[in-house]
Motif scaffolding. Structure first.
Motif, PDB file in Angstrom:
ATOM      1  N   ASP A 173      44.709   2.108   9.076  1.00 33.46           N
ATOM      2  CA  ASP A 173      44.375   3.530   8.914  1.00 33.46           C
ATOM      3  C   ASP A 173      45.198   4.168   7.796  1.00 33.46           C
ATOM      4  OD1 ASP A 173      46.674   3.268  10.548  1.00 33.46           O
ATOM      5  OD2 ASP A 173      46.381   5.278  11.380  1.00 33.46           O
TER       6      ASP A 173
ATOM      7  N   VAL B 278      43.481   5.968   4.471  1.00 29.72           N
ATOM      8  CA  VAL B 278      43.835   7.323   4.051  1.00 29.72           C
ATOM      9  C   VAL B 278      44.420   7.316   2.641  1.00 29.72           C
ATOM     10  CG1 VAL B 278      45.446   9.219   4.512  1.00 29.72           C
ATOM     11  CG2 VAL B 278      44.137   8.222   6.379  1.00 29.72           C
TER      12      VAL B 278
ATOM     13  N   LEU C  64      40.394  23.172   5.202  1.00 31.34           N
ATOM     14  CA  LEU C  64      40.568  21.767   5.586  1.00 31.34           C
ATOM     15  C   LEU C  64      41.805  21.579   6.462  1.00 31.34           C
ATOM     16  CD1 LEU C  64      39.619  19.727   2.384  1.00 31.34           C
ATOM     17  CD2 LEU C  64      38.473  19.727   4.588  1.00 31.34           C
ATOM     18  N   ALA C  65      42.890  22.273   6.134  1.00 29.07           N
ATOM     19  CA  ALA C  65      44.101  22.183   6.957  1.00 29.07           C
ATOM     20  C   ALA C  65      43.828  22.694   8.367  1.00 29.07           C
ATOM     21  CB  ALA C  65      45.236  22.974   6.321  1.00 29.07           C
TER      22      ALA C  65
ATOM     23  N   ALA D 118      40.837  22.647   9.873  1.00 30.32           N
ATOM     24  CA  ALA D 118      39.946  21.690  10.527  1.00 30.32           C
ATOM     25  C   ALA D 118      40.662  20.397  10.911  1.00 30.32           C
ATOM     26  CB  ALA D 118      38.760  21.375   9.606  1.00 30.32           C
ATOM     27  N   VAL D 119      41.514  19.886  10.032  1.00 27.56           N
ATOM     28  CA  VAL D 119      42.141  18.590  10.264  1.00 27.56           C
ATOM     29  C   VAL D 119      43.412  18.698  11.106  1.00 27.56           C
ATOM     30  CG1 VAL D 119      43.224  16.596   9.122  1.00 27.56           C
ATOM     31  CG2 VAL D 119      41.146  17.612   8.166  1.00 27.56           C
ATOM     32  N   PHE D 120      44.260  19.684  10.782  1.00 26.53           N
ATOM     33  CA  PHE D 120      45.561  19.784  11.441  1.00 26.53           C
ATOM     34  C   PHE D 120      45.673  20.928  12.440  1.00 26.53           C
ATOM     35  CE2 PHE D 120      46.435  18.096   7.113  1.00 26.53           C
ATOM     36  CZ  PHE D 120      46.749  16.803   7.490  1.00 26.53           C
ATOM     37  N   GLY D 121      44.699  21.827  12.431  1.00 27.10           N
ATOM     38  CA  GLY D 121      44.754  22.977  13.326  1.00 27.10           C
ATOM     39  C   GLY D 121      45.783  24.010  12.903  1.00 27.10           C
ATOM     40  N   THR D 122      46.193  23.990  11.626  1.00 28.07           N
ATOM     41  CA  THR D 122      47.191  24.945  11.142  1.00 28.07           C
ATOM     42  C   THR D 122      46.536  25.982  10.243  1.00 28.07           C
ATOM     43  OG1 THR D 122      47.703  23.549   9.235  1.00 28.07           O
ATOM     44  CG2 THR D 122      49.043  23.230  11.200  1.00 28.07           C
TER      45      THR D 122
END
Length: 182
Positions: free
Chosen positions: A92, A96, A138-139, A141-145
């Motif tokens: 993984d 990435v 995107l942050a 959506a991906v990290f929840g921040t």
């Protein structure tokens, strides 16, 4: 001129988002600020070179050379410092890394270098300042921040400066008469 004011607003927004009033800046943050400024400067230095060379060299070829030289430097540094160790990398992490290397340092620059054939370098630079409009959602959506506080205010000031710079370029373009070709 007004362009310098817009650039000052962009830099001021960056400072505001990084150096919040009353905040203590730790040593590591100063290193991060310095490295980010150096990266921005070095990236900007390559743009006029690419603009000049892009008139007679493919953007893909220029980017291949750029990435190849960077790879040689990174591998050389890793070998010299004994930090080049791929044995612990998981699948993984490879995925990435490869995806990130393709989208960021490779494909984005191919598009940028090709854009110089059709567009002013300064306009491409203005578009680059709009990256947070993609990075922030995107942050989330991906990290929840999310971006909050001074970072949000500084980012909005930077975007405001970028839009002012784009508007100034648009005004200048509107004032230049079209050249008729026969």
């Amino acid at each position: 001129p007004a362009e310098w004011l817009a650039i000052a607003v962009i830099v001021g927004g960056g400072a505001l988002s990084t150096l919040a009033p009353g905040a203590m800046i730790h040593h590591a943050e100063w290193i991060g600020i310095g490295l980010s400024l150096a990266a921005a400067f070095l990236s900007a230095v390559q743009w006029p070179i690419a603009k000049h060379c892009g008139q007679h060299t493919s953007g893909s070829v220029m980017n291949f050379y750029r990435v190849s030289v960077a790879a040689v430097v990174v591998i050389g540094w890793g070998l010299a410092t004994h930090t080049l160790n791929f044995s612990h990398a998981r699948t993984d992490q490879w995925i990435v890394t490869i995806l990130g290397a393709f989208l960021g340092p490779f494909l984005s620059y191919v598009f940028t270098f090709y854009s110089y054939r059709y567009w002013d370098m300064s306009r491409s630079a203005v578009v680059w300042t709009l990256q947070p409009l993609v990075a922030v959602p995107l942050a989330l959506a991906v990290f929840g921040t999310t971006v909050t506080g001074w970072k949000l205010i500084g980012g909005l000031v930077m975007l405001g400066g970028a839009f002012c710079l784009a508007a100034l370029h648009r005004k200048v373009e509107d004032e230049i008469p079209e050249i008729a070709t026969e």
